[in-house]
Design a protein around this motif. Structure first.
Motif, short mmCIF file in Angstrom:
data_model
loop_
_atom_site.label_atom_id
_atom_site.label_comp_id
_atom_site.label_asym_id
_atom_site.label_seq_id
_atom_site.Cartn_x
_atom_site.Cartn_y
_atom_site.Cartn_z
N LEU A 21 -1.82 15.35 1.55
CA LEU A 21 -2.88 14.39 1.25
C LEU A 21 -3.26 14.45 -0.22
N LYS A 22 -3.43 15.64 -0.76
CA LYS A 22 -3.83 15.77 -2.16
C LYS A 22 -2.70 15.39 -3.11
N ARG A 23 -1.47 15.58 -2.67
CA ARG A 23 -0.34 15.21 -3.52
C ARG A 23 -0.32 13.70 -3.79
N TYR A 24 -0.63 12.91 -2.77
CA TYR A 24 -0.55 11.46 -2.90
C TYR A 24 -1.91 10.80 -3.15
N TRP A 25 -2.94 11.61 -3.32
CA TRP A 25 -4.27 11.05 -3.49
C TRP A 25 -4.57 10.76 -4.97
N ARG A 26 -5.17 9.64 -5.21
CA ARG A 26 -5.82 9.30 -6.47
C ARG A 26 -7.02 8.43 -6.10
N LEU A 55 0.83 -1.21 0.00
CA LEU A 55 0.00 0.00 0.00
C LEU A 55 0.86 1.25 0.00
N ILE A 56 2.00 1.21 0.69
CA ILE A 56 2.92 2.35 0.68
C ILE A 56 3.46 2.59 -0.73
N VAL A 57 3.80 1.52 -1.45
CA VAL A 57 4.25 1.66 -2.84
C VAL A 57 3.13 2.27 -3.68
N MET A 58 1.90 1.82 -3.49
CA MET A 58 0.78 2.38 -4.24
C MET A 58 0.64 3.87 -3.99
N VAL A 59 0.81 4.30 -2.75
CA VAL A 59 0.64 5.71 -2.41
C VAL A 59 1.80 6.54 -2.95
N VAL A 60 3.02 6.08 -2.75
CA VAL A 60 4.19 6.86 -3.18
C VAL A 60 4.21 7.02 -4.70
N TRP A 61 3.82 5.96 -5.41
CA TRP A 61 3.80 6.03 -6.88
C TRP A 61 2.42 6.39 -7.43
N THR A 62 1.43 6.62 -6.54
CA THR A 62 0.04 6.89 -6.92
C THR A 62 -0.40 5.94 -8.05
N CYS A 63 -0.26 4.66 -7.79
CA CYS A 63 -0.54 3.65 -8.82
C CYS A 63 -1.61 2.67 -8.32
N SER A 64 -1.93 1.69 -9.14
CA SER A 64 -2.96 0.71 -8.84
C SER A 64 -2.36 -0.56 -8.26
N TYR A 65 -3.24 -1.50 -7.85
CA TYR A 65 -2.77 -2.79 -7.35
C TYR A 65 -1.94 -3.51 -8.42
N ARG A 66 -2.42 -3.45 -9.65
CA ARG A 66 -1.72 -4.15 -10.74
C ARG A 66 -0.32 -3.57 -10.94
N ASP A 67 -0.19 -2.25 -10.80
CA ASP A 67 1.11 -1.61 -11.02
C ASP A 67 2.15 -2.00 -9.97
N VAL A 68 1.69 -2.38 -8.78
CA VAL A 68 2.63 -2.80 -7.74
C VAL A 68 3.47 -3.97 -8.23
N ARG A 69 2.80 -4.92 -8.85
CA ARG A 69 3.55 -6.07 -9.38
C ARG A 69 4.48 -5.65 -10.51
N SER A 70 4.03 -4.72 -11.35
CA SER A 70 4.88 -4.24 -12.45
C SER A 70 6.14 -3.58 -11.92
N TYR A 71 5.98 -2.74 -10.90
CA TYR A 71 7.15 -2.09 -10.30
C TYR A 71 8.07 -3.11 -9.62
N TYR A 72 7.46 -4.14 -9.04
CA TYR A 72 8.27 -5.19 -8.42
C TYR A 72 9.16 -5.88 -9.46
N GLU A 73 8.63 -6.08 -10.66
CA GLU A 73 9.37 -6.77 -11.70
C GLU A 73 10.42 -5.88 -12.37
N THR A 74 10.23 -4.55 -12.36
CA THR A 74 11.10 -3.66 -13.13
C THR A 74 11.95 -2.71 -12.30
N ASP A 75 11.65 -2.57 -11.00
CA ASP A 75 12.35 -1.60 -10.15
C ASP A 75 13.05 -2.35 -9.01
N VAL A 76 14.36 -2.30 -8.98
CA VAL A 76 15.10 -3.09 -8.00
C VAL A 76 14.90 -2.58 -6.58
#
Length: 307
Positions: A263-268, A49-70
């Motif tokens: 709050l608004k900076r990290y909100w989506r 959830l922290i990764v989702m907030v910092v990157w303002t991304c979706s659940y699916r993107d968490v896995r994508s970042y895991y595969e591409t970002d060390v």
């Protein structure tokens, strides 16, 4: 040297990290050093959830970042499917809500040892049992005319006694297939309409958020209920709430508004209903509290941190 750098053993040198990656490093330090957070039953979900907030991304993107970002891979340690993250996040909501309050108390205890290094605008130790309360709007897409609108019109026609029109609205309601995805409400502020939710926060003089309440956007400010005793420093919208003072500390007020900006900076639109919106607001507030704590630690001499 900041303590979180000493604990960092990632694949990329700290000085080469981006600001988002440095936030993950600080959050990793907080998660492993906090007595409260380190004992959560599902720490992986909090990290996701922290990764989702910092990157303002979706659940699916968490896995994508895991595969591409060390660095994200280092921070998460493992990864699950989108569906499993979402399912476990729903179960994790109540536990995080309870842990957040205890974590805020833990930070207050730690900051009490470094009172000389708090920002000059902090009122730490000067005012007894003083809290600042404010609210911020979170917007979500309101969509088109839908089944909810027709239901409200049907109820209105019934209240007005216009039964023929009510029957027509009921027929249109039963035939309509469109529903609003996000379960927010409309409100108006300074002549502009908003659709979504409203976040209330309770902040201590050290700028640490202690409690959060998420409601629909049309919820009146003076109906908010925070259990903490003492005076609540508020603006005019909260007049009528128990034990309140109108805002009288401009420097304190600026830091409360800073949380709204944070709050608004990290909100989506992470979630469609109020319960899950509350989960993500708590995660954002957790990152905010940790950032305040880390900023104080960065000013404390290393010799004093050792003690």
């Amino acid at each position: 040297m900041e303590p979180w750098i000493k604990c960092y053993n990632g694949p990329v040198p700290y000085e080469h990290l981006s600001s988002r990656h440095k936030t993950l490093v600080k959050m990793n330090y907080v998660l492993i050093t906090s007595e409260i957070l380190s004992h959560l039953s599902d720490l992986f979900i909090l990290r996701a959830l922290i990764v989702m907030v910092v990157w303002t991304c979706s659940y699916r993107d968490v896995r994508s970042y895991y595969e591409t970002d060390v660095v994200v891979r280092w921070f998460l340690g493992e990864c699950k499917s989108k569906s499993e993250i979402h399912r476990r996040a729903k179960k994790f909501r109540k536990e995080l809500k309870t842990a957040f309050k205890e974590y805020a108390k833990e930070l207050e205890d730690k900051l009490s040892k470094f009172a000389d290094y708090l920002p000059s605008s902090a009122l730490f130790g000067k005012v007894w049992k003083l809290w600042c309360v404010d609210s911020f709007l979170l917007e979500v897409p309101f969509g088109k005319r839908n089944k909810e609108t027709l239901k409200k019109k049907f109820e209105l026609e019934l209240r007005l006694g216009r039964y023929k029109e009510a029957v027509s609205m009921l027929y249109r309601y039963m035939k309509c297939k469109m529903r609003r995805r996000f379960k927010g409400e409309f409100t108006k502020k300074r002549g502009r309409s908003y659709f979504g939710f409203k976040v209330f926060n309770l902040m201590s003089p050290t700028m640490i958020i202690h409690e959060i309440q998420v409601e629909l956007a049309n919820f009146p400010d003076n109906k908010v209920g925070f259990s903490h005793s003492g005076y609540k420093v508020v603006d005019r919208g909260f007049v009528g709430m128990s034990s309140t003072w109108l805002i009288g500390f401009p420097s304190f007020r600026r830091y409360v508004e800073f949380f709204g900006i944070f709050l608004k900076r990290y909100w989506r639109p992470y979630a469609v209903d109020k319960e899950m919106v509350e989960l993500f607001v708590y995660v954002i507030a957790l990152i905010y509290n940790s950032s305040i704590y880390a900023s104080v630690l960065s000013r404390v001499p290393e010799s004093q941190l050792a003690h």
